[in-house]
Design a protein around this motif. Structure first.
Motif, mmCIF file in Angstrom:
data_model
loop_
_atom_site.group_PDB
_atom_site.id
_atom_site.type_symbol
_atom_site.label_atom_id
_atom_site.label_comp_id
_atom_site.label_asym_id
_atom_site.label_seq_id
_atom_site.Cartn_x
_atom_site.Cartn_y
_atom_site.Cartn_z
ATOM 1 N N UNK A 12 0.800 -1.043 -0.223
ATOM 2 C CA UNK A 12 0.119 -0.102 -0.097
ATOM 3 C C UNK A 12 1.095 1.266 -0.011
ATOM 4 N N UNK A 13 2.030 1.230 0.738
ATOM 5 C CA UNK A 13 2.450 2.397 1.046
ATOM 6 C C UNK A 13 3.750 2.708 -0.106
ATOM 7 N N UNK A 14 4.078 1.529 -0.870
ATOM 8 C CA UNK A 14 5.494 1.843 -1.469
ATOM 9 C C UNK A 14 5.323 1.325 -3.072
ATOM 10 N N UNK A 15 4.067 0.771 -3.472
ATOM 11 C CA UNK A 15 3.797 0.053 -4.822
ATOM 12 C C UNK A 15 4.369 1.018 -6.145
ATOM 13 N N UNK A 16 4.242 2.211 -5.969
ATOM 14 C CA UNK A 16 4.649 3.078 -7.180
ATOM 15 C C UNK A 16 6.216 3.026 -7.143
ATOM 16 N N UNK A 17 6.874 3.002 -6.104
ATOM 17 C CA UNK A 17 8.285 3.072 -5.990
ATOM 18 C C UNK A 17 8.903 1.964 -6.173
ATOM 19 N N UNK A 18 8.220 0.944 -5.838
ATOM 20 C CA UNK A 18 8.609 -0.526 -6.209
ATOM 21 C C UNK A 18 8.443 -0.670 -7.698
ATOM 22 N N UNK A 19 7.551 -0.459 -8.383
ATOM 23 C CA UNK A 19 7.343 -0.462 -9.949
ATOM 24 C C UNK A 19 8.517 0.249 -10.675
ATOM 25 N N UNK A 20 9.070 1.321 -9.983
ATOM 26 C CA UNK A 20 10.088 1.920 -10.557
ATOM 27 C C UNK A 20 11.181 1.173 -10.588
ATOM 28 N N UNK A 33 12.935 -10.947 -12.201
ATOM 29 C CA UNK A 33 12.308 -10.435 -10.874
ATOM 30 C C UNK A 33 11.085 -11.149 -10.685
ATOM 31 N N UNK A 34 10.895 -11.887 -9.528
ATOM 32 C CA UNK A 34 9.714 -12.492 -8.973
ATOM 33 C C UNK A 34 9.343 -11.539 -7.790
ATOM 34 N N UNK A 35 8.159 -11.913 -7.268
ATOM 35 C CA UNK A 35 7.613 -11.352 -6.093
ATOM 36 C C UNK A 35 6.920 -9.844 -6.264
ATOM 37 N N UNK A 36 6.545 -9.259 -7.517
ATOM 38 C CA UNK A 36 5.800 -8.513 -8.031
ATOM 39 C C UNK A 36 4.486 -8.675 -8.257
ATOM 40 N N UNK A 37 3.614 -9.052 -6.985
ATOM 41 C CA UNK A 37 2.472 -9.501 -7.270
ATOM 42 C C UNK A 37 1.424 -8.610 -7.750
ATOM 43 N N UNK A 38 0.529 -8.717 -8.553
ATOM 44 C CA UNK A 38 -0.548 -7.803 -8.803
ATOM 45 C C UNK A 38 -1.196 -7.475 -7.408
ATOM 46 N N UNK A 69 14.709 -6.760 0.147
ATOM 47 C CA UNK A 69 13.748 -6.166 0.775
ATOM 48 C C UNK A 69 13.810 -4.612 0.196
ATOM 49 N N UNK A 70 12.697 -4.007 -0.479
ATOM 50 C CA UNK A 70 12.577 -2.717 -0.877
ATOM 51 C C UNK A 70 11.948 -1.995 0.268
ATOM 52 N N UNK A 71 12.839 -1.103 1.006
ATOM 53 C CA UNK A 71 12.431 -0.565 2.483
ATOM 54 C C UNK A 71 11.733 0.999 1.974
ATOM 55 N N UNK A 72 10.748 1.268 2.874
ATOM 56 C CA UNK A 72 10.103 2.593 2.695
ATOM 57 C C UNK A 72 10.156 3.124 4.372
ATOM 58 N N UNK A 73 9.229 3.766 4.594
ATOM 59 C CA UNK A 73 9.145 4.320 6.051
ATOM 60 C C UNK A 73 8.728 3.492 6.826
ATOM 61 N N UNK A 74 7.736 2.493 6.385
ATOM 62 C CA UNK A 74 7.173 1.732 7.369
ATOM 63 C C UNK A 74 7.175 0.092 6.979
ATOM 64 N N UNK A 103 12.955 7.585 -3.954
ATOM 65 C CA UNK A 103 12.269 7.418 -5.390
ATOM 66 C C UNK A 103 10.878 8.288 -5.184
ATOM 67 N N UNK A 104 10.337 9.014 -6.069
ATOM 68 C CA UNK A 104 9.037 9.926 -5.965
ATOM 69 C C UNK A 104 8.080 8.900 -6.265
ATOM 70 N N UNK A 105 7.031 9.004 -5.336
ATOM 71 C CA UNK A 105 5.645 8.230 -5.686
ATOM 72 C C UNK A 105 4.938 9.119 -6.801
ATOM 73 N N UNK A 106 3.624 8.212 -6.891
ATOM 74 C CA UNK A 106 2.710 8.859 -8.191
ATOM 75 C C UNK A 106 2.179 10.422 -7.944
#
Length: 200
Positions: A12-20, A33-38, A69-74, A103-106
């Motif tokens: 919820x928090x980081x999906x936009x940054x993760x897709x980048x 790359x695996x683990x990028x679940x819809x 582990x792609x780490x954001x704030x939470x 990375x900037x979000x949407x």
């Protein structure tokens, strides 16, 4: 050699940054790359039992050799990120943290750097057996989603030898900053380093 990599993150928090991050790997063709679940798949799975979700995540880790582990704030406090980390250790995957707050979000907003998720999961020795621990409310407690002992032979890093002293996973794993350390060019190398540390 292309590494099949599982990516653990707070959807919820980081999906936009993760897709980048994912897009730069796809473009580079250096990684599989695996683990990028819809999102809809993951959200639907959360409505099932905890056991069903655990099975879903274990399946996602199959045939991977590194967990990033792609780490954001939470991210560090997320239950299912911790589960993915623990299952990755049991599987023998290499582990690394990549901070993605830069990375900037949407909405074009930068994030806030969070705690390293690998610093909030550890291993400890109790009565001659190894167990996972997690940090909760500032205190180390036995990890509740996997309470069995861990055979020392399954760890790719040195097991703790002092009773009831938690060794954080971060002590054995590298942490990087995607924005500050040119992750677009370097993440494939970081993943390869993590694989090498784990003997994969």
């Amino acid at each position: 050699m292309a590494r099949k990599t599982f990516f653990s993150f707070h959807y919820q928090e980081d999906v936009w940054r993760v897709w980048n991050v994912r897009n730069c790997l796809v473009v580079s063709k250096d990684q599989e790359a695996d683990g990028f679940f819809d999102g809809s798949v993951f959200e639907a799975s959360k409505k099932e039992s905890d056991d069903a979700l655990k099975s879903f995540l274990r399946d996602g880790l199959k045939n991977t050799s590194v967990t990033c582990v792609l780490a954001g704030q939470h991210t560090a406090a997320r239950r299912w990120v911790r589960y993915e980390i623990v299952r990755s250790v049991l599987k023998g995957n290499g582990l690394l943290t990549v901070d993605i707050h830069g990375i900037r979000n949407d909405k074009q907003v930068l994030g806030v750097k969070g705690t390293d998720p690998l610093a909030e999961v550890g291993v400890y020795l109790s009565k001659g057996k190894l167990y996972f621990a997690e940090l909760k409310a500032g205190k180390w407690v036995q990890y509740s989603d996997y309470v069995s002992s861990i055979p020392a032979s399954e760890l790719w890093f040195d097991a703790p030898t002092s009773e009831n002293t938690v060794v954080k996973l971060s002590q054995h794993c590298m942490r990087y900053d995607f924005a500050a350390q040119n992750g677009r060019e370097n993440i494939a190398g970081w993943i390869e380093t993590a694989a090498g540390l784990a003997g994969r």
